[in-house]
Design a protein around this motif. Structure first.
Motif, short mmCIF file in Angstrom:
data_model
loop_
_atom_site.label_atom_id
_atom_site.label_comp_id
_atom_site.label_asym_id
_atom_site.label_seq_id
_atom_site.Cartn_x
_atom_site.Cartn_y
_atom_site.Cartn_z
N GLN A 58 0.84 -1.20 0.00
CA GLN A 58 0.00 0.00 0.00
C GLN A 58 0.87 1.25 0.00
O GLN A 58 0.66 2.18 -0.79
N ALA A 68 -7.29 -10.44 -5.21
CA ALA A 68 -8.12 -9.27 -4.92
C ALA A 68 -8.17 -8.41 -6.18
O ALA A 68 -7.15 -8.17 -6.82
N LEU A 117 -6.76 -0.73 -4.73
CA LEU A 117 -5.65 -1.40 -4.03
C LEU A 117 -4.32 -1.06 -4.68
O LEU A 117 -3.31 -0.86 -4.01
N ASN A 168 -4.72 -4.49 1.52
CA ASN A 168 -5.43 -5.71 1.18
C ASN A 168 -5.69 -6.54 2.44
O ASN A 168 -5.14 -7.62 2.62
N ASN A 224 -8.49 -7.93 3.20
CA ASN A 224 -9.28 -9.13 2.89
C ASN A 224 -8.37 -10.35 2.73
O ASN A 224 -8.71 -11.44 3.19
N HIS A 257 -0.79 -14.44 -2.94
CA HIS A 257 -1.80 -13.38 -2.98
C HIS A 257 -1.51 -12.58 -4.25
O HIS A 257 -0.34 -12.29 -4.53
N VAL A 311 -2.93 -8.99 -6.41
CA VAL A 311 -3.86 -7.87 -6.59
C VAL A 311 -3.79 -7.47 -8.05
O VAL A 311 -2.69 -7.31 -8.59
#
Lengths: 414, 414
Positions: free
Chosen positions: A23, B7, B12, B19, B21, B39, B41
């Motif tokens: 992020q 995701a 994001l 993230n 979730n 993972h 995104v």
């Protein structure tokens, strides 16, 4: 430039931590106009990491890694990128010096595996780690730039701000600067704000307009890409005017580190004023926000968390009759709490919050009903009625921020 | 079973949200012994999403998506998975009914794009969305199960807990249960805890031992995979004994929702006791933690945020002589604050915190020096001296939790 971010660490795949590094890096790259197309998280496993690196190298110009630079056997980001790029690892002397100093200063024997942290990719550009041992690095291979950063945010964030961003700016087309301004809003939700500005946001290209929501406040960042800062400024001005025309009444400040409590405390100190608060449903949240600002002791007298009617009456002198007829959650009680805490603690302003945070209603009043009172020396007391939605924590958080927002408004009038 | 999480959402990639979730889903899958290997995104873009789906289908047995089920043109997870699997989208009547009810109850005209949210993959298993409009769904294709979930955590979390986890448990080998116990620690850091248990954690297989750190507390989850709950329990017992032998003095509770303040408030209510607090350096944080617990009004009398010496003296009766000789940050002041706030507010316990949160030292005392006082009806007052490291917010957070921890210890003695 097409960028992607790869976080390496099994703790992320186990859900022990969130990928906040991705992020942070995404925000930083957005600020300088670099598009991020993928985030990937992969565990501490050479084969899977190599698979991810190959894919990233094919599709991206810039690949930023976080994690896997530490001393243990599980840390294998450097080794795996080295294998992909086809270079060896060499000792970085300044990093080795830092590591040796760290142990000798503390009188601890350094174990051999710590030396591994001072190894960098041969031919790479090294980023000093001012808050830890493993340095970061950047290396170019084929048409892709790989940037390797340590995992702990306390090391990664300052390394990015101090060294990585200037390095990345140099990769961008020459004579291009990013000039931005941050607007801070309260009293309007992110989606409502977006709706009011959707045409501006959608045609965003240069300047770009990006809304962020955090801790019940909304922030809008306007960023212009230009040849000079002055040119960037000239591009932002008409956008700023349009934003202020449409939603100016919700703007309480500009700038990065200017949350409501920071703006309020800074203003109080500058004006030589003080504040005190009486909190019922927010239970100390307003006070803890105010005192979270370094130096707030110059402006904050103190507060009373008057959770029970007993305390409202005995400590803050709200007459029992008011508590019995109007109720603890009422305009009258909010008014008296604000005025009395101000007088009792001898402050310029008194802030009060009383309401129903839920989950159950109280005094037959609905969950979400909140009164905020603001008393000020030499001005009539103002009481605002709020109807807040959400769960207990959201009602408390929003009510506390509204109290700070109204105190700021009162400060403007005084 | 090999799982991965995808995701979908440009917000994001812009760094507007983290993230979380993926973190939540990873924890849930770890709890039932399903390994998460990646993972990813990806933005709201059909081509890139399709590329990610194809890769995931090749390498994973279970692919869980979050986001992209909403009403706008940007929401394209369903459409893209449908294209990959080769099925159409059909209307889910219960979901359509919920959407129509939502609008008619609020008297708002439903726009056409909202109907899109009631479409599901043909032949999929549908998960009801109890807190929003877009239902979730699961579909099997070749050897991979795809699970599609809405993006907002307020919708995804309850859907996962209520419907998705039971569905996934059914995919696991039969007659296998996951039995777990959560231990909650205070007064020991995550890395120190891990060091003391590293041999147990490393040989973890069944039961597994996973430490998590959150808001200055550390949690350890022990999970056994067994044929029955009784068998799982029997496997956990010797591990629990070993953990308690080594670090039992730091365990303050067991269970999911039992943060320090929750355990304290629950205990107070059960015993018909009450608490009040006097906070200097924590500035209302102890009070706001206590009042964050629903129902805390039965146990919390209130508090005084005595940030200045004036308030310590005038409101809480600390003699000026003590403030001038011992100082505001002293054992004596902590003791008197705890005793006086308890008497003034008429509670069973009085908690006080006074210290130097920084960034500057105060009264010539170093940043991080904190005194916590606990007064209790019928017992001598206890004052603890702490030397805390870290920045202002960390010192305040840790000091507040120590105060709750010591109050819990006092409760045990009473």
């Amino acid at each position: 430039m097409r960028a992607e971010i790869i976080a390496v660490g099994t703790e992320l795949l186990l859900g022990q931590i969130a990928n906040t590094n991705a992020q942070f890096l995404s925000q930083k790259l957005a600020d300088i106009g670099v598009g991020v197309y993928f985030h990937t998280v992969v565990g501490d496993n050479t084969e899977r990491l190599l698979q991810v690196i190959r894919m990233a190298a094919k599709r991206s110009d810039l690949v930023i890694f976080s994690g896997g630079l530490g001393p243990t056997q599980d840390d294998l980001t450097k080794e795996t990128v080295a294998a992909h790029v086809g270079v060896g690892l060499v000792k970085d002397s300044p990093a080795m010096q830092r590591i040796e100093d760290f142990f000798s200063q503390r009188g601890i024997v350094m174990t051999e595996n710590n030396r591994k942290q001072a190894l960098v990719l041969e031919g790479s550009h090294v980023f000093s780690n001012d808050f830890g041992m493993a340095p970061g690095m950047a290396i170019r291979h084929d048409s892709t730039t790989f940037v390797l950063l340590p995992g702990p945010p306390s090391e990664l964030y300052p390394m990015v701000d101090r060294y990585v961003m200037p390095y990345l700016m140099n990769l961008l087309p020459e004579s291009q600067v990013f000039h931005s301004r941050v607007f801070r809003f309260y009293g309007i939700g992110e989606s409502a704000l977006e709706e009011r500005l959707i045409d501006l946001i959608e045609k965003q290209d240069n300047p770009t307009i990006a809304p962020y929501a955090k801790e019940f406040e909304v922030t809008l960042r306007v960023t212009a890409r230009a040849a000079t800062a002055a040119e960037g400024e000239a591009m932002i001005l008409p956008v700023e005017k349009e934003i202020r025309d449409r939603v100016g009444q919700y703007i309480y400040g500009t700038g990065e580190d200017s949350s409501l409590h920071e703006v309020l405390v800074t203003g109080l100190i500058q004006r030589g004023e003080t504040v005190a608060c009486a909190e019922s449903c927010t239970g100390g949240t307003v006070a803890s926000l105010i005192t979270s600002v370094p130096g707030s002791s110059a402006a904050f007298k103190g507060g009373v968390v008057c959770y029970t009617n007993e305390v409202k009456h005995q400590v803050l002198g709200v007459p029992e009759e008011v508590l019995n007829t109007d109720g603890a959650v009422s305009e009258k009680t909010a008014q008296l709490l604000a005025e009395h805490v101000r007088k009792k603690l001898g402050s310029t302003y008194g802030i009060s919050v009383t309401g129903v945070a839920g989950p159950d209603s109280s005094e037959g009043k609905p969950v979400g009903l909140v009164y905020v009172g603001i008393a000020a020396e030499g001005l009539p007391t103002v009481v605002k009625e709020l109807r807040l939605a959400g769960r207990r924590q959201a009602i408390v958080g929003r009510a506390a921020k509204f109290a700070l927002f109204y105190a700021l408004q009162m400060q403007k009038e005084r």
